[in-house]
Design a protein around this motif. Structure first.
Motif, short mmCIF file in Angstrom:
data_model
loop_
_atom_site.label_atom_id
_atom_site.label_comp_id
_atom_site.label_asym_id
_atom_site.label_seq_id
_atom_site.Cartn_x
_atom_site.Cartn_y
_atom_site.Cartn_z
N ARG A 97 8.31 4.43 2.99
CA ARG A 97 7.03 4.43 2.27
C ARG A 97 6.24 3.17 2.57
NH1 ARG A 97 10.34 5.60 -2.25
NH2 ARG A 97 10.67 7.82 -2.32
N ASP B 260 -10.17 0.72 11.77
CA ASP B 260 -11.41 1.47 11.63
C ASP B 260 -12.55 0.54 11.24
OD1 ASP B 260 -10.01 3.75 12.25
OD2 ASP B 260 -9.87 4.45 10.17
N ARG C 175 6.42 1.28 5.23
CA ARG C 175 5.91 1.34 6.60
C ARG C 175 4.69 2.24 6.70
NH1 ARG C 175 11.54 1.83 9.92
NH2 ARG C 175 12.07 -0.38 9.85
N ARG C 176 4.75 3.38 6.00
CA ARG C 176 3.59 4.29 6.03
C ARG C 176 2.37 3.62 5.42
NH1 ARG C 176 7.31 8.75 4.85
NH2 ARG C 176 7.02 8.22 2.67
N ARG C 177 2.55 2.90 4.30
CA ARG C 177 1.42 2.19 3.68
C ARG C 177 0.87 1.14 4.63
NH1 ARG C 177 4.66 2.38 -1.05
NH2 ARG C 177 5.35 0.24 -0.68
N THR C 178 1.77 0.42 5.29
CA THR C 178 1.34 -0.61 6.24
C THR C 178 0.56 0.02 7.39
OG1 THR C 178 3.23 -2.00 5.69
CG2 THR C 178 2.15 -2.44 7.80
N LEU C 179 1.08 1.12 7.92
CA LEU C 179 0.38 1.79 9.02
C LEU C 179 -0.98 2.31 8.58
CD1 LEU C 179 3.29 3.76 10.71
CD2 LEU C 179 2.07 1.78 11.62
N ARG C 180 -1.05 2.86 7.35
CA ARG C 180 -2.33 3.34 6.85
C ARG C 180 -3.31 2.19 6.69
NH1 ARG C 180 0.11 7.60 2.95
NH2 ARG C 180 1.03 5.72 2.18
N SER C 181 -2.84 1.07 6.14
CA SER C 181 -3.75 -0.06 5.95
C SER C 181 -4.16 -0.65 7.29
CB SER C 181 -3.15 -1.12 5.04
OG SER C 181 -2.01 -1.70 5.61
N GLN C 182 -3.25 -0.64 8.28
CA GLN C 182 -3.62 -1.13 9.61
C GLN C 182 -4.66 -0.21 10.23
OE1 GLN C 182 0.10 -1.37 11.68
NE2 GLN C 182 0.50 -3.45 10.99
N SER C 183 -4.48 1.10 10.04
CA SER C 183 -5.46 2.05 10.58
C SER C 183 -6.81 1.83 9.93
CB SER C 183 -4.99 3.49 10.32
OG SER C 183 -3.84 3.77 11.05
N THR C 184 -6.81 1.63 8.62
CA THR C 184 -8.06 1.38 7.91
C THR C 184 -8.70 0.10 8.42
OG1 THR C 184 -7.18 2.49 5.97
CG2 THR C 184 -9.08 1.07 5.62
#
Length: 116
Positions: A82, A96, A84-93
């Motif tokens: 979880r 962007d 890692r997924r949050r980190t990846l989402r925040s990195q994607s954001t």
């Protein structure tokens, strides 16, 4: 299923795994058995894992401690996943946003050049 609960299939599978690891059939994993089945671990890792699984500190791992240890490992891995997924989402954001900033900067420069 609530945290700390195992499905019937998981309990049965962990029970089978425990029985396979219980080389002398005593109903417990003693340190020597644990070392024999976890030979790929270094001495420090072996001690750490054994102590973690031996929750009552009696020097042997019961079936309950064994299955509880797997539940703790599963929970830890789920939490890590979880995170890692949050980190990846925040990195994607963030990427962007940075891309948008880059576009705005380039657009601003382009407009400045046109207006001269």
């Amino acid at each position: 299923m609530a945290a700390g609960e195992n499905s019937a299939d998981e309990v049965w599978s962990l029970g089978q795994l425990f029985q396979a690891c219980d080389l002398d059939g005593s109903g417990f994993l003693e340190h020597g058995e644990f070392e024999a089945i976890c030979g790929e671990l270094g001495p420090d890792e072996l001690e750490t894992v054994f102590r973690e699984l031996d929750s009552d500190g009696d020097g042997r791992i019961s079936a309950e401690e064994f299955s509880g240890g797997f539940e703790r490992v599963r929970e830890a891995l789920m939490n890590l996943s979880r995170k890692r997924r949050r980190t990846l989402r925040s990195q994607s954001t963030l990427e962007d946003v940075l891309e948008e900033e880059d576009v705005r900067t380039k657009l601003g420069r382009g407009l400045e050049e046109i207006s001269w």
